[in-house]
Design an enzyme around this catalytic site. Sequence first.
Site, mmCIF file in Angstrom:
data_model
loop_
_atom_site.group_PDB
_atom_site.id
_atom_site.type_symbol
_atom_site.label_atom_id
_atom_site.label_comp_id
_atom_site.label_asym_id
_atom_site.label_seq_id
_atom_site.Cartn_x
_atom_site.Cartn_y
_atom_site.Cartn_z
ATOM 1 N N ASP A 1 0.678 -1.097 -0.156
ATOM 2 C CA ASP A 1 -0.004 -0.134 -0.028
ATOM 3 C C ASP A 1 0.816 1.261 0.097
ATOM 4 O O ASP A 1 1.838 1.102 0.136
ATOM 5 C CB ASP A 1 -1.000 -0.132 1.289
ATOM 6 N N ASN B 1 -7.334 -3.134 14.371
ATOM 7 C CA ASN B 1 -8.750 -3.679 14.188
ATOM 8 C C ASN B 1 -8.807 -4.636 13.026
ATOM 9 O O ASN B 1 -9.934 -4.925 12.575
ATOM 10 C CB ASN B 1 -9.175 -2.200 13.658
ATOM 11 N N HIS C 1 -7.142 -5.145 10.287
ATOM 12 C CA HIS C 1 -6.676 -4.972 8.807
ATOM 13 C C HIS C 1 -5.462 -5.826 8.575
ATOM 14 O O HIS C 1 -4.651 -5.736 9.384
ATOM 15 C CB HIS C 1 -6.916 -3.447 8.599
ATOM 16 N N GLU D 1 -9.548 -2.190 5.758
ATOM 17 C CA GLU D 1 -10.022 -1.881 6.804
ATOM 18 C C GLU D 1 -11.440 -2.800 7.092
ATOM 19 O O GLU D 1 -11.778 -3.500 6.028
ATOM 20 C CB GLU D 1 -10.398 -0.524 6.775
#
Length: 252
Positions: A67, A136, A138, A143
Amino acid sequence: MKLWVVEDYQAMSRRAADVLAREIKRKPDSVLGLATGGTPVGMYQELVRMHREEGLDFSRVTSFNLDEYVGLPAAHPQSYRTYMEENLFAKVNIDPRMTHIPRGDAPDLEAECARYEREIARAGGIDIQVLGIGRNGHIGFNEPGSTAATATRVVQLTRDTVEANARYFDSPDEVPTQAISMGIRTILAAKRILLLASGSSKAEAVQRMLEGELTPELPASFLRQHADVTVVMDRQAASRLPAATIAGTAAD
Ligand code: PGA
């Protein structure tokens, strides 16, 4: 999934570097999927050491990063291109033309995402993909809410992720709120996956990844659909796993 629980961050980093070094020796023109963030820094340090002291050869390696932040030019101090140059690329003999990271400042972001998918396909796919895991759940910047069908695309970062990344920026306002990220489908297409987790802040995400339901709400849970995943975690990241699970792993 193969689970390795090791003592601490150093041991995790060494073990992860070892997995990658073996892959590069087995297949000198390996296509590596690489990750940024705090977790893999020690792994990169160990790979650099192996290059300098043991001659680990990156000359035929190709790499694709997961990313990049939208809006940051490659030369920005907090871009993932800069991170990769500082942590690995400038310190080993990888051919710069063989390193790929999405262009966060591309004029046409959709076209950039499509181009990135094509480049991965043209390279023959990813042999081994390194991943961290977000608090979280991800993976990459996929996400919660990301399905297993997602390809490389522009994603909105959650507040939790923006907060977690704010430590690298002078002020929270400067943290980008969008990124280009490989999708979950892109990640699952890798032949092999190596996920690293360190510290108690990751313990809940690790537990849900391994024991919770398969759900877009915990994107890492989709890794259970892949046939060849190795998780290397330290004791703190494994602290919410049942003793029986940990006992079955190769402790370090
Ligand atoms: P970290 O990030 O390595 O900086 O904890 C991991 C991730 O968010 O995937």
